[in-house]
Design a protein around this motif. Structure first.
Motif, PDB file in Angstrom:
ATOM      1  N   MET A   1      49.500 -16.237  24.932  1.00 42.18           N
ATOM      2  CA  MET A   1      48.155 -16.594  25.385  1.00 42.18           C
ATOM      3  C   MET A   1      47.528 -15.437  26.165  1.00 42.18           C
ATOM      4  O   MET A   1      46.339 -15.159  26.036  1.00 42.18           O
ATOM      5  N   LEU A   2      48.337 -14.752  26.969  1.00 45.29           N
ATOM      6  CA  LEU A   2      47.861 -13.593  27.720  1.00 45.29           C
ATOM      7  C   LEU A   2      47.464 -12.459  26.784  1.00 45.29           C
ATOM      8  O   LEU A   2      46.407 -11.831  26.958  1.00 45.29           O
ATOM      9  N   LEU A   3      48.275 -12.210  25.772  1.00 47.50           N
ATOM     10  CA  LEU A   3      47.942 -11.174  24.794  1.00 47.50           C
ATOM     11  C   LEU A   3      46.676 -11.525  24.007  1.00 47.50           C
ATOM     12  O   LEU A   3      45.865 -10.643  23.696  1.00 47.50           O
ATOM     13  N   THR A   4      46.510 -12.806  23.700  1.00 52.10           N
ATOM     14  CA  THR A   4      45.289 -13.242  23.012  1.00 52.10           C
ATOM     15  C   THR A   4      44.064 -12.966  23.874  1.00 52.10           C
ATOM     16  O   THR A   4      43.044 -12.465  23.390  1.00 52.10           O
ATOM     17  N   LYS A   5      44.163 -13.278  25.157  1.00 55.64           N
ATOM     18  CA  LYS A   5      43.029 -13.058  26.062  1.00 55.64           C
ATOM     19  C   LYS A   5      42.698 -11.570  26.169  1.00 55.64           C
ATOM     20  O   LYS A   5      41.529 -11.196  26.097  1.00 55.64           O
TER      21      LYS A   5
ATOM     22  N   LYS B   1      39.196  -7.067  24.784  1.00 54.12           N
ATOM     23  CA  LYS B   1      39.047  -5.725  24.221  1.00 54.12           C
ATOM     24  C   LYS B   1      38.095  -5.750  23.026  1.00 54.12           C
ATOM     25  O   LYS B   1      37.238  -4.881  22.883  1.00 54.12           O
ATOM     26  N   GLY B   2      38.223  -6.760  22.183  1.00 52.90           N
ATOM     27  CA  GLY B   2      37.379  -6.860  20.995  1.00 52.90           C
ATOM     28  C   GLY B   2      35.938  -7.161  21.317  1.00 52.90           C
ATOM     29  O   GLY B   2      35.020  -6.708  20.640  1.00 52.90           O
ATOM     30  N   LEU B   3      35.706  -7.953  22.367  1.00 53.21           N
ATOM     31  CA  LEU B   3      34.329  -8.304  22.746  1.00 53.21           C
ATOM     32  C   LEU B   3      33.700  -7.284  23.677  1.00 53.21           C
ATOM     33  O   LEU B   3      32.521  -7.376  24.007  1.00 53.21           O
ATOM     34  N   GLY B   4      34.499  -6.315  24.145  1.00 47.34           N
ATOM     35  CA  GLY B   4      33.964  -5.268  25.005  1.00 47.34           C
ATOM     36  C   GLY B   4      33.865  -5.664  26.465  1.00 47.34           C
ATOM     37  O   GLY B   4      33.139  -5.037  27.217  1.00 47.34           O
ATOM     38  N   TYR B   5      34.584  -6.701  26.885  1.00 46.14           N
ATOM     39  CA  TYR B   5      34.579  -7.110  28.284  1.00 46.14           C
ATOM     40  C   TYR B   5      35.558  -6.249  29.061  1.00 46.14           C
ATOM     41  O   TYR B   5      36.561  -5.809  28.533  1.00 46.14           O
ATOM     42  N   PRO B   6      35.284  -6.068  30.367  1.00 45.29           N
ATOM     43  CA  PRO B   6      36.298  -5.425  31.204  1.00 45.29           C
ATOM     44  C   PRO B   6      37.469  -6.391  31.388  1.00 45.29           C
ATOM     45  O   PRO B   6      37.284  -7.605  31.450  1.00 45.29           O
TER      46      PRO B   6
END
Length: 128
Positions: free
Chosen positions: A111-115, A120-125
């Motif tokens: 779940m942590l890796l998914t987050k 990273k994919g959405l460009g969030y910090p």
């Protein structure tokens, strides 16, 4: 990653249910031994008390693991439908911690890796 979290959550849920059924069978066995006089009631009450405590703990873990299981399934279904923003909103730190505690360490790690992959994919910090 979310599919792996879903699978490991399901596996742990099955293990909890099997352990619960096993303890219920042990209670029935001990009660039959007490009824036949093979075990004195004084000793059986201690064993039965422990088994009832285990059953209560298993029930608590099953309830929370079902919640983690359903959450991982929803996250997986959003990712499968390319709805990454909704999947990112569902995968919160609280659910990751519950995944670590009740869904097993492997479920929490995935779940942590998914987050982190969604951020990273959405460009969030990164929040982690």
């Amino acid at each position: 990653m979310s599919l792996l979290a879903f699978i490991f959550s399901l596996i742990l849920l099955i293990i909890y249910v099997v352990a619960l059924i096993s303890d219920a069978g042990d209670i029935a066995t001990i009660n039959s031994y007490v009824a036949s006089g093979a075990i004195p009631p004084m000793y059986a009450s201690t064993i039965l008390g422990e088994l009832y405590a285990y059953i209560i703990v298993y029930l608590i873990f099953i309830v929370f693991d079902i919640l983690v299981f359903l959450k991982t399934y929803r996250i997986y279904s959003y990712i499968k439908a390319y709805r990454f923003q909704e999947a990112h909103q569902l995968d919160s730190i609280m659910w990751i911690i519950l995944g670590f505690i009740f869904g097993g360490i492997i479920t929490g790690v995935f779940m942590l890796l998914t987050k982190t992959n969604l951020e990273k994919g959405l460009g969030y910090p990164s929040t982690i």
